[in-house]
Enzyme design. Sequence first.
Site, PDB file in Angstrom:
ATOM      1  CB  CYS B  95      -0.976  -0.035   1.171  1.00  0.00           C
ATOM      2  SG  CYS B  95      -2.260   1.225   1.045  1.00  0.00           S
ATOM      3  CG  HIS B 197      -3.917  -3.508   2.772  1.00  0.00           C
ATOM      4  ND1 HIS B 197      -2.962  -3.081   3.649  1.00  0.00           N
ATOM      5  CD2 HIS B 197      -4.471  -2.391   2.250  1.00  0.00           C
ATOM      6  CE1 HIS B 197      -2.929  -1.760   3.660  1.00  0.00           C
ATOM      7  NE2 HIS B 197      -3.839  -1.312   2.817  1.00  0.00           N
ATOM      8  CD  GLU B 199      -1.643  -6.423   5.040  1.00  0.00           C
ATOM      9  OE1 GLU B 199      -0.981  -6.928   4.107  1.00  0.00           O
ATOM     10  OE2 GLU B 199      -1.891  -5.205   5.132  1.00  0.00           O
TER      11      GLU B 199
END
Lengths: 258, 229
Positions: B95, B197, B199
């Site tokens: 990001c 993202h 994650e």
Amino acid sequence: MLTKRIIPCLDVTGGRVVKGIKYRNLQDAGDPVELAAFYNEQGADEIVFYDITASSDGRETMRDVVERTADQVFIPLTVGGGLRTVDDMRRMLEAGADKVSINTAAVLDPDLITHGAERFGSQCIVLSMDAKRIPDEHPLRWEIFTHTGAGGGKATGRDALEWAVQAVELGAGEIVVNSIDADGTQTGYDVELLRTISEAVTVPVVASGGAGTMEDLYQAVIRGKADAVLAASIFHYGTYSIREVKDYLASRGIPVRL
Amino acid sequence: MAMAPVPDIQKDGATSVVTIIDYGAGNLRSVVNAIARLGYQSKITNQADDVLAAQALILPGVGAAGDTMANLKQRQLTKPIIQYIWDGRPFLGICIGLQMLLTGTEEGGWHDCLNVIPGKVKRLPDGQKIPHMGWNQVKQVLPHPVFNGIPDETNFYFVHSYYAEIDDESSVIGITDYGTNFCSAIAQGNLVATQFHPERSGEHGLRIYDNFLKLALKEELGRKTGEVI
């Protein structure tokens, strides 16, 4: 193309989910961590935890729930309920929440939105609003209520549209629009309210309150112009699975993540 | 008779520690959790020495680009990060961690960034909701091992208002459509960066980390033993 998000909302008190039936693959439907993991597997796009205790003890418990969920659920997690200060927000974000949702505290102190956004970024700050139709108004208008957790809430005299626009100017990165009239009725979202807010602000709008059928979710997106739909009962009581909802929306031409 | 899971890499006799840069803004927990799930340990640091000694370095990101740059400068981390990347060592930016790699950003007035990938960070075009928040498809415009096992057009989770416009399109491996076809994944040597993202992108997101770390630690092991990979 950006997909429309389907978001189950879990009401939590004392570390337990309030609503919820027993699913076959779920040992403990009252455990928010297990339920979040279950919805994740079903294809939920985000999870919302709403702390309905909102006492300081309750918040500690909530922090623990958020930590344990973030250890094993790798989709976005929003926490709301009882967050009154930037420090309250920080603690939830550090525990693993991606976004924090504020409602009454923001009405009482709109600067809280700005302070949160400056500290953590607008993308973390969700403004949740409870709006009720003002009778006999043309064009339609809605009034903001606070403290809706208990006994119908308090009227604020504040116009929902104006509040939404102001909140975005102050730094809110997303708005959850909850209709007090529709909430709990399972007769459909207030699509006029949704459309009014969604067309007036530049940030994503999440529909909340009133979902009873898959058609309701479809209408929230099509007529209400919502970017995401949040629902509790239809998922918790097993009326529909998230996968069923997504398949239905996809079959009607709405982009979803399958 | 349950035994503690042993990370794969330990079998190779190396310490598999992933270094994550903490610049005081981003929430690192979700990145740490994702890496832990894959069986790797993380070291969270704001020290230049740790950056230079890293086997695999991750620059995560949430928040505003200008603040991030200021935070990195304040901690005297910009030079070590640039040197680490110029040395061709394994780096993953996420990001803002992708945006930081460019020449500069228009967010909040012009701010110079790390300038390891020529290009600039611009605001997403008006006409749709900003931030771009939610799951969107990544089109794999170039094959890359970081995409191993991930179908083309897989949805990943995005939250951002600015995007990277890269001068040299040969380093763009993924693009996403949101008002414009913007660069959502970059690769250049041992550097990989994503605008989304991983994650927060479920199983496919974890796969991105796994792919990166497998490449990264293999490369490091190869470097130590003098092999050419």
